[in-house]
Write a protein that holds these residues in place. Structure first.
Motif, PDB file in Angstrom:
ATOM      1  N   THR A 131     -99.248  -1.337  97.685  1.00 22.20           N
ATOM      2  CA  THR A 131    -100.030  -2.567  97.435  1.00 22.20           C
ATOM      3  C   THR A 131    -100.764  -2.906  98.730  1.00 22.20           C
ATOM      4  O   THR A 131    -100.202  -3.530  99.620  1.00 22.20           O
ATOM      5  N   ARG A 151    -106.522  -6.809  95.520  1.00 24.86           N
ATOM      6  CA  ARG A 151    -107.267  -7.665  94.585  1.00 24.86           C
ATOM      7  C   ARG A 151    -108.638  -7.072  94.280  1.00 24.86           C
ATOM      8  O   ARG A 151    -109.024  -6.916  93.117  1.00 24.86           O
ATOM      9  N   GLN A 152    -109.366  -6.719  95.332  1.00 22.89           N
ATOM     10  CA  GLN A 152    -110.706  -6.165  95.128  1.00 22.89           C
ATOM     11  C   GLN A 152    -110.643  -4.786  94.465  1.00 22.89           C
ATOM     12  O   GLN A 152    -111.475  -4.441  93.636  1.00 22.89           O
ATOM     13  N   LEU A 178    -110.150  -5.397  90.758  1.00 26.81           N
ATOM     14  CA  LEU A 178    -111.364  -5.955  90.141  1.00 26.81           C
ATOM     15  C   LEU A 178    -112.451  -4.885  90.013  1.00 26.81           C
ATOM     16  O   LEU A 178    -113.084  -4.736  88.969  1.00 26.81           O
ATOM     17  N   THR A 180    -106.065  -4.099  84.830  1.00 20.59           N
ATOM     18  CA  THR A 180    -105.320  -5.303  84.467  1.00 20.59           C
ATOM     19  C   THR A 180    -103.881  -4.952  84.097  1.00 20.59           C
ATOM     20  O   THR A 180    -103.132  -5.805  83.643  1.00 20.59           O
ATOM     21  N   GLY A 223    -100.711  -6.347 100.287  1.00 17.97           N
ATOM     22  CA  GLY A 223    -101.303  -7.019  99.124  1.00 17.97           C
ATOM     23  C   GLY A 223    -100.304  -7.382  98.055  1.00 17.97           C
ATOM     24  O   GLY A 223    -100.680  -7.730  96.923  1.00 17.97           O
ATOM     25  N   ASP A 267    -100.641 -10.307  95.550  1.00 18.35           N
ATOM     26  CA  ASP A 267    -101.635 -10.283  94.469  1.00 18.35           C
ATOM     27  C   ASP A 267    -101.109  -9.660  93.176  1.00 18.35           C
ATOM     28  O   ASP A 267    -101.787  -9.717  92.143  1.00 18.35           O
ATOM     29  N   ALA A 269    -100.981 -11.806  89.851  1.00 19.06           N
ATOM     30  CA  ALA A 269    -101.981 -11.826  88.771  1.00 19.06           C
ATOM     31  C   ALA A 269    -101.527 -10.959  87.594  1.00 19.06           C
ATOM     32  O   ALA A 269    -101.754 -11.306  86.427  1.00 19.06           O
TER      33      ALA A 269
END
Ligand SMILES: [Zn+2]
Ligand SMILES: [Zn+2]
Length: 269
Positions: free
Chosen positions: A57, A62-63, A66, A71, A88, A91, A94
């Protein structure tokens, strides 16, 4: 299964913070070549049955999710606890929000202990909330793994092996005929034996000159002579590794990764 390269950069990414104008230190990399823009190293296994297994991670998670439309993340395997591979973790909240369940994270006892010390709150017991968006933190379940034998992760057989990463050991990951070796400077005969028969091998290659904690070009090409994969893909590259230079100078069957690269490999039997 499909492999998505979420990031293939060294610990500082490419470009690094700095540069003459403060807009980035590119080293030998051409700033106009998009494939030189590298976030921190991570890949995602997307299995044919829909399961997704994330490796590390990074602070760029996050980026990376995205950008690649991700997802789903059913499990995480940690290679080691350096900041560019764990930073990360928050994150993942999410994904917890989307799935409404904790995520299992796999690592050696050493790595899990380090995660526990630095991010202890993510291992607190799962609490159900009335509103999904109330989830205040990531929620993970730690699962220790051992080296050398087959480990089933979400039903998928992985073989994890020890890699010398200078002052610590990292975990190499084999799944069927694919293997991922980030953050490695040396491999024991035992680990090289576990890599025999690999067709596609993604390997740390931080720079062209020798390095104390990461593999470099000459070393990677030596390993290639031993394992003889059909395809070797370089990752964890620093600012010395210009993508076009590599494409023009690497032997056939060896290539440089880039962020967003995807390829298919056979599912493990
Ligand atoms: Zn790293
Ligand atoms: Zn490292």
């Amino acid at each position: 299964m499909k492999i998505i390269v979420l990031g293939c950069g060294g610990s500082a990414g490419v470009p690094m913070i700095g540069g003459k104008d403060g807009c980035g230190e590119w080293g030998a990399c051409d700033p106009l070549e998009k494939r030189n823009i590298r976030s921190r190293s991570s890949i995602l296994f997307q299995m044919n049955n829909g399961l997704s297994v994330l490796i590390d991670t990074t602070p760029d998670l996050r980026q990376q999710f995205l950008t690649n439309g991700i997802t789903r993340c059913d499990a995480v395997i940690y290679t080691h606890a350096h900041a560019d591979h764990i930073g990360g973790v928050d994150d993942l909240r999410a994904i917890n929000r989307l799935t409404q369940k904790p995520i299992r994270v796999y690592g050696t006892e050493t790595v899990l202990k380090e995660l526990q010390q630095r991010f202890g709150y993510v291992f607190k017991a799962w609490m159900s909330f009335n509103l999904p968006c109330d989830l205040p933190r990531a929620s993970l379940e730690a699962v220790p793994v051992s080296m050398g034998s087959i480990t089933f992760i979400e039903g998928i057989p992985f073989t994890l092996f020890e890699q010398n990463h200078g002052s610590i050991f990292s975990t190499g990951i084999r799944c069927g005929v694919f293997a991922y070796s980030t953050d490695v400077v040396d491999l024991s005969d035992k680990s090289l034996a576990l890599l025999q028969g690999v067709h596609v091998w993604m390997v740390d290659c931080f720079q062209r000159e020798a390095h104390t904690t990461h593999a470099w070009l000459e070393r990677v090409l030596e390993w290639r002579q031993i394992i003889r994969p059909h395809r070797m893909i370089l990752t964890h590259m620093g600012v010395d590794m210009d993508w076009c230079w590599l494409q023009n100078n690497l032997p056939q069957g060896v290539e440089a990764a880039y962020d967003g690269m995807m390829f298919d490999v056979a599912d493990p039997i």
